[in-house]
Design an enzyme around this catalytic site. Structure first.
Site, PDB file in Angstrom:
ATOM      1  N   GLU A 233       0.884  -1.166   0.000  1.00 59.25           N
ATOM      2  CA  GLU A 233       0.000   0.000   0.000  1.00 59.25           C
ATOM      3  C   GLU A 233       0.912   1.203   0.000  1.00 59.25           C
ATOM      4  O   GLU A 233       1.577   1.486   0.991  1.00 59.25           O
ATOM      5  CB  GLU A 233      -0.930  -0.022   1.216  1.00 59.25           C
ATOM      6  N   CYS A 267      -2.302   8.601   2.899  1.00 55.51           N
ATOM      7  CA  CYS A 267      -2.133   8.122   1.519  1.00 55.51           C
ATOM      8  C   CYS A 267      -3.384   8.362   0.684  1.00 55.51           C
ATOM      9  O   CYS A 267      -3.292   8.704  -0.497  1.00 55.51           O
ATOM     10  CB  CYS A 267      -1.782   6.635   1.526  1.00 55.51           C
TER      11      CYS A 267
END
Length: 461
Positions: A233, A267
């Protein structure tokens, strides 16, 4: 200010060192892997219902200790105190979700069955796993990796970010207090070289990393060379598309609330806000007004209309440099983007428009309180701009007309898409991206479908 290549916590609000921890030695890393492998033999063989009881106890402890954990995260990486406490409480929800739903999610799937024959897909653990976790969500990132894998019967070696050692040790304490058997979960203050040696070790069966593209590419290369499963990720530059709205000013306030969470260090934050020209001017005016009204404050104080520091001096310097390069490329910086003359790592939140599409800075991720706003004249232009990124984590699109937002959303190139909302981020919804945002999924049912042996088991009766 003290700096060190080892695990050192520095308060971002003051620049003062909090604690220092030496790296784990090579011998300790080797011993940890051996303990993980030995523990796996027993942990993976235990009935999943027994593992669920321990995972449920972990959930209880996260809930009970949410305030103290939140204070620790605020001190080590500067997260606003209410957000930090909420993060720890969310971890309780994640562990509880898997404790309650894990046995069903890991149950056998029958493929064929007759009086003479039965074939099923079993979901079995694969062994010791390495988790490489970031500083920006020091508890949540661990929870979403660890909870499903403990349920499956895998064992965990956890290498946390060098700047949050106290958070790493606090999670180890919770695991121990909850009754996680020795060797099943182990925090290690490993070096990058030790991480590489672990990935090469035959008894390490998989690796999960949340972090930068550079780190993800290195881990993926190493894992691939050893034919090992990896989940990554990585970064994101999520589009937030406003095609139409009943209240442009309220919509701007809502968008900023999302963008400024964790001081913009997420993110999946809405890093590129794309607004139709019909509502652009009013939206932009409100965004600038809201940003001008913010003031710097200690993140532990819980003040309203305030912003805290970035996580480190390096992070602050990078962000200020990016703002300057955007200005040099032709963008307009309406407000903010400056390093403040005060202790700690404060950068004033900024509103930037007109970053030239195609410029180097346009394709970079701004990991901080930088609000980028783009003006478009059509839905087609909005879609083209939204997909013009190397990332593909989250995305969202808003419109008041029935079906308009959904029509555009179907073509968004991302792992998570929200229509008239942000993509839901709950314990039951999968999280992950495409392109340079990585691969694999965490949370929800898919979180138990990564580091697992989907074994065909056929029996002739």
């Amino acid at each position: 200010m003290t700096t060190s290549p080892s695990y050192t916590a520095i308060n971002p609000a003051t620049g003062e060192e909090i604690s220092h921890h030496e790296h784990t030695t090579d011998e300790q890393v080797a011993d940890a892997l051996q303990r993980s492998w030995t523990a796996y033999q027993a942990w993976g063989a235990r009935p999943i219902e027994e593992r669920a009881k321990i995972v449920g106890a972990i959930a209880d402890l996260f809930a009970q200790r949410a305030k103290e954990l939140g204070a620790l995260a605020t001190q080590e990486m500067g997260k606003p105190i209410e957000e930090a406490t909420g993060e720890a409480a969310f971890c309780a929800d994640i562990f509880r979700y898997y404790a309650e739903h894990g046995p069903k999610l890991a149950a056998d799937t029958v493929l064929e069955e007759t009086d003479e024959y039965r074939a099923v897909i079993e979901r079995r653990p694969i062994g010791p796993l390495l988790g490489i976790m970031p500083w920006n969500y020091p508890f949540y990132q661990i929870a979403r990796f660890v909870a499903p894998n403990l349920m499956l019967g895998n064992t965990i070696l956890l290498k946390h970010a060098e700047s949050v050692p106290g958070c790493a040790l606090a999670v180890q304490e919770i695991m121990d207090a909850a009754g996680v058997p020795q060797g099943v979960y182990q925090n290690i203050f490993a070096t990058h070289e030790q991480v590489s040696s672990l990935i090469e070790a035959p008894r390490l069966r998989g690796v999960s990393l949340t972090g930068s593209e550079r780190a993800g590419a290195a881990v993926a290369q190493q894992a691939g060379a050893q034919l090992k499963k990896a989940v990554l990720e990585l970064g994101g530059s999520d589009p937030y598309i406003v095609l139409s709205t009943a209240d442009a000013r309220q919509h701007a306030r809502d968008a900023l609330a999302i963008r400024l969470e964790n001081t913009g260090q997420a993110c999946n934050s809405n890093k590129r806000i794309i607004v139709h020209e019909d509502v652009y001017e009013e939206f932009l005016d409100e965004a600038i007004s809201q940003i001008r009204a913010l003031h710097p404050a200690d993140p532990a104080a819980g003040e309203e209309n305030a912003f805290g520091p970035l996580s480190s001096e390096k992070a602050a310097d990078i962000l200020v440099d990016q703002v300057q390069r955007a200005r040099e490329a032709g963008a307009t910086v309406h407000v903010g983007g400056e390093r403040l003359e005060r202790p700690g790592f404060y950068v004033s939140p900024a509103v930037i428009t007109d970053i030239p599409v195609g410029s180097d800075i346009y394709y970079e991720e701004f990991f901080g309180p930088i609000v980028q706003i783009y003006r478009v004249s059509s839905d087609e232009e909005a879609l083209e701009l939204a997909n013009d990124t190397q990332y593909g984590l989250g995305s969202s699109v808003y419109a008041v007309e029935e079906g308009r937002a959904e029509a555009l959303a179907r073509s968004l190139d991302a792992g998570m898409v929200g229509v008239n909302q942000q993509p839901p981020e709950t314990e039951s919804m999968p999280f992950g991206g495409v392109k340079r945002s990585g691969y694999g999924r965490e949370l929800g049912p898919l979180g138990m479908d990564e580091f697992v042996n989907k074994r065909l088991y056929a029996v002739k009766k």
